[in-house]
Design a protein around this motif. Structure first.
Motif, PDB file in Angstrom:
ATOM      1  N   GLN A 188       0.589  -5.628 -12.730  1.00  0.00           N
ATOM      2  CA  GLN A 188      -0.196  -6.160 -11.622  1.00  0.00           C
ATOM      3  C   GLN A 188       0.183  -5.506 -10.299  1.00  0.00           C
ATOM      4  OE1 GLN A 188      -0.301 -10.562 -11.077  1.00  0.00           O
ATOM      5  NE2 GLN A 188       0.538 -10.128  -9.051  1.00  0.00           N
ATOM      6  N   GLN A 189       1.487  -5.434 -10.013  1.00  0.00           N
ATOM      7  CA  GLN A 189       1.921  -4.883  -8.731  1.00  0.00           C
ATOM      8  C   GLN A 189       1.780  -3.360  -8.675  1.00  0.00           C
ATOM      9  OE1 GLN A 189       1.698  -8.101  -7.595  1.00  0.00           O
ATOM     10  NE2 GLN A 189       2.889  -7.092  -5.995  1.00  0.00           N
ATOM     11  N   ARG A 190       1.914  -2.698  -9.821  1.00  0.00           N
ATOM     12  CA  ARG A 190       1.716  -1.250  -9.843  1.00  0.00           C
ATOM     13  C   ARG A 190       0.264  -0.902  -9.536  1.00  0.00           C
ATOM     14  NH1 ARG A 190       3.110   1.873 -15.294  1.00  0.00           N
ATOM     15  NH2 ARG A 190       1.289   0.635 -15.931  1.00  0.00           N
ATOM     16  N   ALA A 191      -0.661  -1.742 -10.025  1.00  0.00           N
ATOM     17  CA  ALA A 191      -2.074  -1.510  -9.750  1.00  0.00           C
ATOM     18  C   ALA A 191      -2.376  -1.678  -8.262  1.00  0.00           C
ATOM     19  CB  ALA A 191      -2.932  -2.476 -10.574  1.00  0.00           C
ATOM     20  N   ILE A 192      -1.626  -2.550  -7.591  1.00  0.00           N
ATOM     21  CA  ILE A 192      -1.857  -2.809  -6.173  1.00  0.00           C
ATOM     22  C   ILE A 192      -1.182  -1.761  -5.294  1.00  0.00           C
ATOM     23  CG2 ILE A 192      -1.444  -4.445  -4.294  1.00  0.00           C
ATOM     24  CD1 ILE A 192      -1.610  -6.689  -6.384  1.00  0.00           C
ATOM     25  N   ARG A 193       0.081  -1.449  -5.598  1.00  0.00           N
ATOM     26  CA  ARG A 193       0.890  -0.626  -4.699  1.00  0.00           C
ATOM     27  C   ARG A 193       1.171   0.779  -5.229  1.00  0.00           C
ATOM     28  NH1 ARG A 193       2.107  -4.616  -1.293  1.00  0.00           N
ATOM     29  NH2 ARG A 193       2.667  -6.677  -2.128  1.00  0.00           N
ATOM     30  N   GLY A 194       0.809   1.030  -6.470  1.00  0.00           N
ATOM     31  CA  GLY A 194       1.092   2.329  -7.050  1.00  0.00           C
ATOM     32  C   GLY A 194       2.467   2.370  -7.697  1.00  0.00           C
ATOM     33  N   PRO A 195       2.819   3.470  -8.363  1.00  0.00           N
ATOM     34  CA  PRO A 195       4.108   3.582  -9.060  1.00  0.00           C
ATOM     35  C   PRO A 195       5.279   3.503  -8.083  1.00  0.00           C
ATOM     36  CG  PRO A 195       2.578   5.294  -9.779  1.00  0.00           C
ATOM     37  CD  PRO A 195       1.966   4.656  -8.565  1.00  0.00           C
ATOM     38  N   ASN A 196       6.370   2.917  -8.572  1.00  0.00           N
ATOM     39  CA  ASN A 196       7.604   2.822  -7.790  1.00  0.00           C
ATOM     40  C   ASN A 196       8.738   3.363  -8.653  1.00  0.00           C
ATOM     41  OD1 ASN A 196      10.059   1.948  -6.574  1.00  0.00           O
ATOM     42  ND2 ASN A 196       8.956   0.340  -5.474  1.00  0.00           N
TER      43      ASN A 196
ATOM     44  N   ALA B 133      17.603  -7.082 -15.141  1.00  0.00           N
ATOM     45  CA  ALA B 133      16.413  -7.924 -15.279  1.00  0.00           C
ATOM     46  C   ALA B 133      16.283  -8.893 -14.105  1.00  0.00           C
ATOM     47  CB  ALA B 133      16.467  -8.695 -16.598  1.00  0.00           C
ATOM     48  N   THR B 134      17.410  -9.462 -13.673  1.00  0.00           N
ATOM     49  CA  THR B 134      17.343 -10.381 -12.535  1.00  0.00           C
ATOM     50  C   THR B 134      16.983  -9.644 -11.247  1.00  0.00           C
ATOM     51  OG1 THR B 134      19.761 -10.198 -12.214  1.00  0.00           O
ATOM     52  CG2 THR B 134      18.950 -12.067 -13.501  1.00  0.00           C
ATOM     53  N   MET B 135      17.413  -8.380 -11.132  1.00  0.00           N
ATOM     54  CA  MET B 135      16.990  -7.604  -9.973  1.00  0.00           C
ATOM     55  C   MET B 135      15.467  -7.409  -9.983  1.00  0.00           C
ATOM     56  SD  MET B 135      19.613  -7.037  -8.081  1.00  0.00           S
ATOM     57  CE  MET B 135      20.121  -8.691  -8.623  1.00  0.00           C
ATOM     58  N   LEU B 136      14.896  -7.190 -11.159  1.00  0.00           N
ATOM     59  CA  LEU B 136      13.438  -7.078 -11.270  1.00  0.00           C
ATOM     60  C   LEU B 136      12.764  -8.393 -10.897  1.00  0.00           C
ATOM     61  CD1 LEU B 136      13.231  -5.092 -14.613  1.00  0.00           C
ATOM     62  CD2 LEU B 136      12.441  -4.273 -12.386  1.00  0.00           C
ATOM     63  N   ILE B 137      13.356  -9.503 -11.331  1.00  0.00           N
ATOM     64  CA  ILE B 137      12.784 -10.818 -11.020  1.00  0.00           C
ATOM     65  C   ILE B 137      12.793 -11.072  -9.520  1.00  0.00           C
ATOM     66  CG2 ILE B 137      13.180 -13.305 -11.258  1.00  0.00           C
ATOM     67  CD1 ILE B 137      14.306 -12.575 -14.105  1.00  0.00           C
ATOM     68  N   VAL B 138      13.927 -10.763  -8.873  1.00  0.00           N
ATOM     69  CA  VAL B 138      14.012 -10.924  -7.420  1.00  0.00           C
ATOM     70  C   VAL B 138      13.004 -10.011  -6.733  1.00  0.00           C
ATOM     71  CG1 VAL B 138      15.495 -10.621  -5.402  1.00  0.00           C
ATOM     72  CG2 VAL B 138      16.436 -11.636  -7.485  1.00  0.00           C
ATOM     73  N   TYR B 139      12.904  -8.772  -7.189  1.00  0.00           N
ATOM     74  CA  TYR B 139      11.987  -7.812  -6.580  1.00  0.00           C
ATOM     75  C   TYR B 139      10.546  -8.316  -6.650  1.00  0.00           C
ATOM     76  CZ  TYR B 139       9.391  -3.534  -5.680  1.00  0.00           C
ATOM     77  OH  TYR B 139       8.510  -2.615  -5.169  1.00  0.00           O
ATOM     78  N   TYR B 140      10.104  -8.709  -7.841  1.00  0.00           N
ATOM     79  CA  TYR B 140       8.710  -9.113  -7.993  1.00  0.00           C
ATOM     80  C   TYR B 140       8.416 -10.438  -7.298  1.00  0.00           C
ATOM     81  CZ  TYR B 140       7.887  -5.292 -11.231  1.00  0.00           C
ATOM     82  OH  TYR B 140       7.741  -4.043 -11.772  1.00  0.00           O
TER      83      TYR B 140
ATOM     84  N   ARG C 113       7.724  -6.912   1.108  1.00  0.00           N
ATOM     85  CA  ARG C 113       8.184  -5.516   1.112  1.00  0.00           C
ATOM     86  C   ARG C 113       9.635  -5.360   0.663  1.00  0.00           C
ATOM     87  NH1 ARG C 113       7.341  -3.116   6.741  1.00  0.00           N
ATOM     88  NH2 ARG C 113       7.457  -1.142   5.642  1.00  0.00           N
ATOM     89  N   PRO C 114       9.948  -5.791  -0.532  1.00  0.00           N
ATOM     90  CA  PRO C 114      11.305  -5.554  -1.043  1.00  0.00           C
ATOM     91  C   PRO C 114      11.485  -4.095  -1.444  1.00  0.00           C
ATOM     92  CG  PRO C 114       9.954  -6.512  -2.756  1.00  0.00           C
ATOM     93  CD  PRO C 114       9.096  -6.490  -1.506  1.00  0.00           C
TER      94      PRO C 114
ATOM     95  N   PRO D 216      22.440  -1.354  -8.371  1.00  0.00           N
ATOM     96  CA  PRO D 216      21.237  -1.631  -7.578  1.00  0.00           C
ATOM     97  C   PRO D 216      21.218  -3.060  -7.057  1.00  0.00           C
ATOM     98  CG  PRO D 216      20.705  -1.710  -9.906  1.00  0.00           C
ATOM     99  CD  PRO D 216      22.137  -1.282  -9.819  1.00  0.00           C
ATOM    100  N   VAL D 217      20.689  -3.228  -5.859  1.00  0.00           N
ATOM    101  CA  VAL D 217      20.454  -4.549  -5.273  1.00  0.00           C
ATOM    102  C   VAL D 217      19.080  -4.515  -4.621  1.00  0.00           C
ATOM    103  CG1 VAL D 217      22.903  -5.028  -4.878  1.00  0.00           C
ATOM    104  CG2 VAL D 217      21.556  -3.922  -3.079  1.00  0.00           C
ATOM    105  N   ILE D 218      18.529  -5.698  -4.360  1.00  0.00           N
ATOM    106  CA  ILE D 218      17.220  -5.801  -3.732  1.00  0.00           C
ATOM    107  C   ILE D 218      17.392  -6.216  -2.272  1.00  0.00           C
ATOM    108  CG2 ILE D 218      14.947  -6.892  -3.826  1.00  0.00           C
ATOM    109  CD1 ILE D 218      15.671  -5.104  -6.242  1.00  0.00           C
ATOM    110  N   ARG D 219      16.704  -5.513  -1.403  1.00  0.00           N
ATOM    111  CA  ARG D 219      16.715  -5.858   0.015  1.00  0.00           C
ATOM    112  C   ARG D 219      15.271  -5.995   0.494  1.00  0.00           C
ATOM    113  NH1 ARG D 219      22.006  -5.228   1.543  1.00  0.00           N
ATOM    114  NH2 ARG D 219      23.205  -3.507   0.623  1.00  0.00           N
ATOM    115  N   LEU D 220      15.103  -6.680   1.613  1.00  0.00           N
ATOM    116  CA  LEU D 220      13.785  -6.810   2.229  1.00  0.00           C
ATOM    117  C   LEU D 220      13.647  -5.786   3.341  1.00  0.00           C
ATOM    118  CD1 LEU D 220      13.394 -10.687   2.341  1.00  0.00           C
ATOM    119  CD2 LEU D 220      12.639  -9.072   0.583  1.00  0.00           C
TER     120      LEU D 220
END
Length: 273
Positions: free
Chosen positions: A161-169, A230-237, A245-246, A257-261
């Motif tokens: 869903q998010q790749r379709a909106i924002r493109g590949p990451n 996996a939890t980093m992906l959960i936080v990101y999405y 804008r994470p 890796p960590v997730i930031r805003l």
């Protein structure tokens, strides 16, 4: 009572220790009370350091101040504590302290992923608290596996869903590959440890190895790695669908890796390629 599901198949596993007799429904492929009279499975116990480290890093670095993520990473650490108590004693009640937090943490993840459509599973707690032996072991395995597959499904849906909106990451793709590779390897060695113990225990007549590689201990390490990514992906999405804008950053020398805003401009070339 003796374990109903026993990975151990040699008399070398029958040593008496401080917590004897074993009452857990499973005895893993590590000789009991070899390193310490007070710790049933030494390597399976201390390998949970990986779980504590992953939980602490996730708790410290997640962006924002949302209670759901504090609880998620706290539950992650509780899984490690329960595993220490279980492998250190091989007692049935301590086994519950290992398995129930795993189910609760998986349920928390589902709660986050489907926006409060899943709540605490009280009936599951009742089953694990009042049954034992083979029923308890396989009920736990099937329930936890179902939750893991559900988590993978929802992560996949969010990714598409998010790749379709924002493109590949590319950074998110790296997280996915690391999570999948770690999980696949962890499950593989877990199954070998459980089902082929007599061939890899290093002590039995059928063992093709001269020493035990302690595969269940390595399962703790690589499953902690998989769950962390996996939890980093959960936080990101979670933040991405809210358009906050994470982005993926790294700490500790570029390995974790960590997730930031995106409050400030993102540094370039931060993630390992």
């Amino acid at each position: 009572m003796p374990p109903v599901v026993a990975a151990s198949v040699s008399s070398a596993f029958d040593k008496i220790g401080f917590w004897s007799p074993n009452t857990a429904s499973v005895d893993w492929c590590e000789s009991n009370y070899v390193v310490s009279f007070y710790i049933a499975e030494f390597w399976n116990t201390i390998s949970n350091i990986a779980c504590f480290f992953a939980a602490a890093v996730g708790y410290y670095f997640f962006p924002g101040n949302e209670r759901r993520f504090r609880l998620m990473f706290a539950a992650f650490g509780l899984v490690g504590l329960g595993s220490v108590l279980f492998h250190g004693t091989l007692r049935h009640k301590m086994q519950l302290l290992d398995e129930l937090p795993m189910l609760y943490s998986a349920t928390m993840i589902m709660f986050i992923l489907v926006e409060a459509k899943h709540g605490p599973q009280g009936f599951t707690t009742f089953i694990f608290s009042t049954t034992g032996g083979q029923l308890q072991f396989y009920t736990f395995q099937s329930t936890y596996t179902a939750l893991q597959f559900a988590m993978i499904y929802f992560l996949r849906v969010l990714h598409v869903q998010q790749r379709a909106i924002r493109g590949p990451n590319p950074d998110v793709s790296i997280l996915i590959r690391r999570a999948f590779a770690s999980a696949l390897f962890a499950v593989t060695i877990w199954l070998i440890d459980l089902r082929l113990c007599e061939f890899v225990n290093g002590v039995g007549k059928k063992s093709i190895l001269r020493w035990n590689p302690q595969l269940h201990a390595w399962w703790h390490v690589f499953s902690a790695c998989a769950l962390y990514h996996a939890t980093m992906l959960i936080v990101y999405y979670h933040y991405d669908v809210q358009d906050m804008r994470p982005f993926v950053d790294v700490v500790y020398g570029g390995w974790i890796p960590v997730i930031r805003l995106h409050h400030v401009q993102r540094p370039k070339n931060k993630f390992l390629r």
